[in-house]
Design a protein around this motif. Structure first.
Motif, PDB file in Angstrom:
ATOM      1  N   ASP A 148      -6.747   0.885   9.187  1.00  0.00           N
ATOM      2  CA  ASP A 148      -6.972  -0.595   8.418  1.00  0.00           C
ATOM      3  C   ASP A 148      -6.855   0.046   6.718  1.00  0.00           C
ATOM      4  OD1 ASP A 148      -7.033  -3.020   9.779  1.00  0.00           O
ATOM      5  OD2 ASP A 148      -9.197  -2.643   9.774  1.00  0.00           O
ATOM      6  N   GLU A 152      -4.559  -0.439   3.895  1.00  0.00           N
ATOM      7  CA  GLU A 152      -4.609  -1.269   1.929  1.00  0.00           C
ATOM      8  C   GLU A 152      -4.360   0.270   0.970  1.00  0.00           C
ATOM      9  OE1 GLU A 152      -8.839  -0.606   2.873  1.00  0.00           O
ATOM     10  OE2 GLU A 152      -9.922  -2.424   4.020  1.00  0.00           O
ATOM     11  N   PHE A 182      -1.257  -2.090  13.758  1.00  0.00           N
ATOM     12  CA  PHE A 182      -0.838  -2.266  13.294  1.00  0.00           C
ATOM     13  C   PHE A 182       0.738  -1.739  12.471  1.00  0.00           C
ATOM     14  CE2 PHE A 182       0.381   2.291  10.792  1.00  0.00           C
ATOM     15  CZ  PHE A 182      -0.048   1.828   9.506  1.00  0.00           C
TER      16      PHE A 182
END
Length: 380
Positions: A148, A152, A182
């Motif tokens: 994650d 970002e 992902f």
């Protein structure tokens, strides 16, 4: 020359910010010494197989000739091994040079390359050398990749993402399903490299499979090496399995004749002897698991290890701890302020590692890597 002003050579200014790559500390003698285990580099503790030595010896007399640049026999063997088109396979002098090719083929001035940190120490050096900007994504609390966090940090400048699986130096692995999720969120024009230098030591059935991901996603490449499991670190041969357009670009930035004929011969012979080499890998994995399990029982916070090494997150105690371990017969790889990487050595090394780490606890050099004393430890 008389009458000629001599000034300093004009070098690239960017190089001034690139630190030197630090190799693992060498043992006092070439062999490591009777009472010293060199565990500072992720090397295979066993020499090459006799069949590999024999194959290399047969070609020593031809080293006056340039190697075959296409490495056609080795390319065909790797392509068959993984069920890919030979055009997707590109070689380099070790996987570190292959990663360098991947960076230089995708990123330059003003571009960004993302990778976990801490991860392979050469990543930021190679990115800076290419003129690009390294973007370090902090590891999660379990010393693994924070995917994650990667998402970002993706920007319009992102050109390449490096995922080291298992991660060097922490030994943690990425799950296949989490990497698939992902990749579904990463823009398809950004190349994603699964660096699998230690894949043969990874025994987790749920681990991310780089070749499967390459076959499913058009922007995924895989990096492999013959240095670790195959024991050919001194000959320098690695390869990428990459999409056709990227593979073509890799060949353009590769060092011509970078993989010697001896390296090609040794790698091909090693592929043919995978079953025999697999026995050695199994032994190393067994020793690794023994050390990790032993230290966990004593209260050490050791991440699950899927490479041929383990990680001790000692924080500020790291450098002093490395000195103590050297006094107890093992050379390790310290990352100041973070932790120690301890590679798995040959016969007898595992017991020495466990006893040496005991000495750290006795001296209170545990940093944040010691959680509790188990009943077994209390009875010692």
């Amino acid at each position: 020359m008389k009458g000629y002003d001599v000034g300093e050579l004009r070098l690239r200014k960017e190089l001034s910010v690139i630190p030197d790559y630090k190799a693992g500390k060498a043992a006092p003698s070439a062999t490591g010494g009777e009472d010293m285990f060199k565990l500072s580099s992720n090397e295979n503790p066993f020499g090459p197989l006799p069949s590999v030595v024999e194959a290399v010896a047969e070609h020593v007399g031809a080293i006056n000739r340039y190697p075959e640049m296409a490495a056609s026999a080795l390319t065909a063997a790797v392509a068959e091994r993984y069920g890919v088109d030979p055009a997707a396979v590109v070689f380099g002098s070790g996987s570190v040079e292959v990663v360098s090719q991947l960076i230089r083929a995708t990123a330059g001035s003003g571009d960004e390359v993302l990778f976990a940190w801490r991860s392979f120490e050469a990543y930021p050096l190679l990115v800076l050398a290419a003129g690009a900007t390294p973007v370090r994504v902090p590891l999660n609390e379990d010393f693994g990749h924070d995917l994650d966090g990667f998402l970002e940090r993706i920007t319009e400048r992102t050109r390449l993402i490096l995922l080291c699986n298992p991660n060097n130096p922490t030994g943690t692995m990425l799950g296949h399903e989490e990497v698939e999720r992902f990749l579904e969120r990463v823009p398809s024009d950004i190349a994603v490299v699964i660096d699998e230098a230690y894949v043969q030591f990874n025994r987790r059935p749920d681990t991310a499979d780089g070749v499967r991901l390459f076959k499913k996603f058009p922007n995924v490449a895989v990096a492999h090496t013959f240095s670790k499991a195959y024991g050919l670190a001194g000959l320098r041969v690695g390869y990428a399995i990459a999409p056709e357009s990227l593979a073509s670009a890799l060949r353009k930035v590769a060092i011509p004749f970078g993989v010697t004929q001896l390296a090609q011969v040794a790698a091909l012979a090693s592929l043919r002897a995978e079953a025999e080499l697999g026995e050695r890998v199994d032994w190393i994995v067994g020793e690794r698991d023994f050390v990790v399990d032993s230290l966990k029982k004593k209260g050490w916070r050791v991440p699950d290890a899927e490479g041929n090494f383990l990680w001790l997150p000692l924080g500020a105690a790291t450098v002093e701890a490395a000195q103590i371990l050297e006094e107890h017969g093992i050379l390790v790889r310290p990352f100041a302020g973070e932790g120690l990487r301890i590679s798995i050595g040959g016969p007898g090394a595992a017991d020495v590692i466990v006893k040496a780490v005991d000495a750290l606890a006795d001296k209170g050099l545990t940093g944040g890597a010691f959680e509790h004393a188990s009943q077994e430890a209390a009875q010692r």
